[in-house]
Design an enzyme around this catalytic site. Structure first.
Site, PDB file in Angstrom:
ATOM      1  N   THR A 133     -49.868   5.017   5.582  1.00 28.18           N
ATOM      2  CA  THR A 133     -51.034   4.326   6.143  1.00 28.18           C
ATOM      3  C   THR A 133     -50.748   2.865   6.508  1.00 28.18           C
ATOM      4  O   THR A 133     -51.684   2.113   6.801  1.00 28.18           O
ATOM      5  CB  THR A 133     -52.188   4.377   5.127  1.00 28.18           C
ATOM      6  OG1 THR A 133     -51.728   3.813   3.876  1.00 28.18           O
ATOM      7  CG2 THR A 133     -52.649   5.809   4.885  1.00 28.18           C
ATOM      8  N   GLU A 134     -49.496   2.470   6.502  1.00 22.31           N
ATOM      9  CA  GLU A 134     -49.155   1.060   6.681  1.00 22.31           C
ATOM     10  C   GLU A 134     -49.735   0.447   7.953  1.00 22.31           C
ATOM     11  O   GLU A 134     -50.221  -0.695   7.946  1.00 22.31           O
ATOM     12  CB  GLU A 134     -47.630   0.890   6.664  1.00 22.31           C
ATOM     13  CG  GLU A 134     -46.999   1.026   5.294  1.00 22.31           C
ATOM     14  CD  GLU A 134     -46.641   2.464   4.931  1.00 22.31           C
ATOM     15  OE1 GLU A 134     -45.882   2.673   3.984  1.00 22.31           O
ATOM     16  OE2 GLU A 134     -47.133   3.394   5.625  1.00 22.31           O
ATOM     17  N   VAL A 135     -49.676   1.187   9.082  1.00 16.16           N
ATOM     18  CA  VAL A 135     -50.133   0.596  10.346  1.00 16.16           C
ATOM     19  C   VAL A 135     -51.626   0.269  10.316  1.00 16.16           C
ATOM     20  O   VAL A 135     -52.096  -0.565  11.099  1.00 16.16           O
ATOM     21  CB  VAL A 135     -49.828   1.530  11.552  1.00 16.16           C
ATOM     22  CG1 VAL A 135     -48.325   1.695  11.730  1.00 16.16           C
ATOM     23  CG2 VAL A 135     -50.520   2.882  11.406  1.00 16.16           C
TER      24      VAL A 135
END
Length: 257
Positions: A133-135
């Site tokens: 989920t980094e983006v």
């Protein structure tokens, strides 16, 4: 207080992330503890297989919120040093000569999903969710991308890394991110059985060399990979484990590993 527990039984070292109140989220201290625990298991001749698990409702929810806040205050050099610490953990897991099994009884998100994807074998309960989920918070899945492309291919890696979406365990298995979905009431027994099968039915040297062969196939061009494989083949034939195993096979006996 330690962020993990370490336990050995029947030649299996179980490393359990133990921050249930934080959903076993990663911070600098926990990354260092994980590196130390894997190094301890690697150096212990009584350990043949390593199981990585999480205590509580999540396997690992990624980076700790307080840790993320601290990173905002770091300068470039400090963030680079911190990134290299996580890089070293991932590389050590990937190159570890002993088999690592992930026992996933809850969500594996961001860095937690990275840990799951770095294990040699991964088993999850049906309710577990997976995703990078980094983006979605303006970050990038930089380190894990190197390993994820190798594991599930460029197309699927692009989809998961760019969208940041969470996928259910069944879809993660279909993508090749994990090996199998196992009912919650059976998963601990299933992982224990897989671990004991590796301990009892396979040579430690053969497991180590086989892991090396898989890395070689990805790291080298075809002629070099084949040449490396030929050398490893010849070396393994001279190893005591091979002599023992072939001898037992010819005598129609089961070797004791």
């Amino acid at each position: 207080m330690s962020g993990l527990t370490y336990h050995i039984a029947d030649r299996v070292a179980t490393i359990t992330l133990n921050r249930p109140d934080k959903r076993n989220a990663l911070n600098g201290a926990l990354v260092r503890e994980l590196r130390e625990a894997f190094a301890r298991a690697e150096a212990d001749d009584h350990v043949k297989v390593i199981v990585l698990a999480g205590n509580g409702k999540a396997f690992c929810a990624g980076a700790d919120l307080e840790y993320l806040q601290q990173l905002q205050q770091n300068n470039y050099e400090e963030n680079l040093a911190d990134s290299r610490e996580l890089m070293q953990l991932m590389e050590e897991m990937y190159t570890l000569p002993k088999v690592v099994i992930a026992l996933i009884e809850g969500d594996a998100i961001a860095g937690g999903c990275g840990l799951a994807s770095l294990a040699d074998l991964s088993y999850a309960v049906p309710a577990a969710k997976f995703g990078y989920t980094e983006v979605r918070i303006g970050f990038v899945p930089a380190l894990v991308s190197v390993f994820l492309v190798r594991k599930i291919g460029e197309g699927r890696a692009r989809e998961l890394l760019l969208t940041g979406r969470l996928i259910p365990a069944e879809e993660a298995a279909a993508y090749g991110l994990i090996n199998k979905v196992v009912p919650a009431e059976q998963i601990r027994a299933h992982v224990a059985a897989v671990a004991q099968s590796l301990c009892n039915d396979a040579s430690a040297n053969s497991l180590k060399i086989t892991k090396q062969l898989v890395r070689t196939a990805l790291d080298q061009q075809l002629p070099a990979a084949l040449e490396t494989a030929a050398h490893l083949n010849a070396e393994t034939r001279q190893h005591p484990d091979c002599r023992k195993g072939v001898g037992a096979f010819l005598d129609k006996q089961k070797p004791s590993w």
